[in-house]
Design a protein around this motif. Structure first.
Motif, mmCIF file in Angstrom:
data_model
loop_
_atom_site.group_PDB
_atom_site.id
_atom_site.type_symbol
_atom_site.label_atom_id
_atom_site.label_comp_id
_atom_site.label_asym_id
_atom_site.label_seq_id
_atom_site.Cartn_x
_atom_site.Cartn_y
_atom_site.Cartn_z
ATOM 1 N N VAL A 147 42.506 -6.722 6.651
ATOM 2 C CA VAL A 147 42.733 -7.746 7.669
ATOM 3 C C VAL A 147 41.437 -8.497 7.950
ATOM 4 O O VAL A 147 40.373 -8.135 7.438
ATOM 5 N N ALA A 148 41.532 -9.522 8.791
ATOM 6 C CA ALA A 148 40.343 -10.242 9.242
ATOM 7 C C ALA A 148 39.476 -9.290 10.071
ATOM 8 O O ALA A 148 40.000 -8.378 10.726
ATOM 9 N N PRO A 149 38.165 -9.472 10.061
ATOM 10 C CA PRO A 149 37.271 -8.564 10.795
ATOM 11 C C PRO A 149 37.632 -8.381 12.269
ATOM 12 O O PRO A 149 37.535 -7.269 12.797
ATOM 13 N N ALA A 150 38.094 -9.429 12.938
ATOM 14 C CA ALA A 150 38.418 -9.326 14.360
ATOM 15 C C ALA A 150 39.614 -8.410 14.629
ATOM 16 O O ALA A 150 39.749 -7.853 15.717
ATOM 17 N N ALA A 151 40.491 -8.219 13.643
ATOM 18 C CA ALA A 151 41.696 -7.398 13.819
ATOM 19 C C ALA A 151 41.520 -5.960 13.318
ATOM 20 O O ALA A 151 42.455 -5.176 13.360
ATOM 21 N N ALA A 152 40.342 -5.601 12.872
ATOM 22 C CA ALA A 152 40.127 -4.280 12.251
ATOM 23 C C ALA A 152 40.136 -3.147 13.269
ATOM 24 O O ALA A 152 39.633 -3.276 14.382
ATOM 25 N N VAL A 153 40.739 -2.028 12.855
ATOM 26 C CA VAL A 153 40.646 -0.767 13.607
ATOM 27 C C VAL A 153 40.106 0.345 12.715
ATOM 28 O O VAL A 153 39.697 1.390 13.189
ATOM 29 N N LEU A 154 40.120 0.107 11.401
ATOM 30 C CA LEU A 154 39.580 1.045 10.411
ATOM 31 C C LEU A 154 38.619 0.283 9.501
ATOM 32 O O LEU A 154 38.703 -0.934 9.380
ATOM 33 N N VAL A 155 37.747 1.037 8.845
ATOM 34 C CA VAL A 155 36.845 0.442 7.854
ATOM 35 C C VAL A 155 36.838 1.354 6.637
ATOM 36 O O VAL A 155 36.620 2.563 6.758
ATOM 37 N N ARG A 156 37.104 0.747 5.456
ATOM 38 C CA ARG A 156 37.091 1.514 4.205
ATOM 39 C C ARG A 156 35.857 1.101 3.402
ATOM 40 O O ARG A 156 35.567 -0.082 3.258
#
Length: 187
Positions: A147-156
């Motif tokens: 997703v766009a960075p502003a909508a992130a809740v996880l990071v892979r």
């Protein structure tokens, strides 16, 4: 005549045994070199992965700023990943940049290698060895979709590292992998 035949037989047997010992020693030496290089590469990859894991968990800590950007190149590699965290005194902008270094041939195919440079508030603060083959950091939603960075809740994050020494064409495995998905508390 018997003496000459015995000497020829002994010489042939000695030559065969000596050749077997030399070949065994060479293979053993090659195997030891491969094991050492493999260990070095895996250790290097795991150290970079552990650093990324610790730091990515701190995204947004103590600040309202989170992830600014995640730029990918045409090959899907992350060329720039910028996020914020606070060290208790000030907000810190952390950026990872993928920098091309050199190229090598693996099985006759040219492979570009990179290094990952780390910046804090636009000041260089270290980075990886110049042996990365792939470097990817992606912001994800709760279902694992990019997703766009502003909508992130996880990071892979994913890393593929080439072995820094020896001829990759002569090795059985020429790279090591690391990857994980983290849920920063402040996203």
């Amino acid at each position: 005549m018997q003496f000459i035949l015995d000497n020829i037989s002994a010489t042939l047997i000695f030559s065969a045994v000596a050749m077997a010992v030399v070949v065994t020693q060479f293979n053993s030496s090659q195997s030891t070199i491969e094991s050492t290089v493999s260990y070095m590469s895996k250790k290097q990859t795991l150290e970079l992965g552990a650093t990324l894991e610790l730091e990515l968990k701190l995204i947004g800590q103590g600040t309202t700023n989170k992830i600014d950007e995640a730029v990918q190149n045409a090959d899907g590699q992350t060329t720039s990943f910028i996020f914020w965290r606070n060290n208790g005194i000030e907000d810190i902008k952390v950026e990872y940049r993928l920098i091309p270094t050199d190229s090598i041939f693996i099985n006759g195919v040219e492979v570009q290698r990179y290094r990952m440079d780390r910046f804090e508030n636009d000041v260089y603060r270290g980075g990886s060895a110049p042996t990365l083959r792939d470097f990817v950091i992606e912001p994800l939603d709760a279902f694992g979709n990019v997703v766009a960075p502003a909508a992130a809740v996880l990071v892979r994050a994913k890393i593929r590292d080439t072995y820094p020494l020896v001829d990759p064409d002569d090795m059985h495995i020429g790279h090591s992998f690391w990857g994980m998905t983290v849920r920063p508390e402040n996203l």
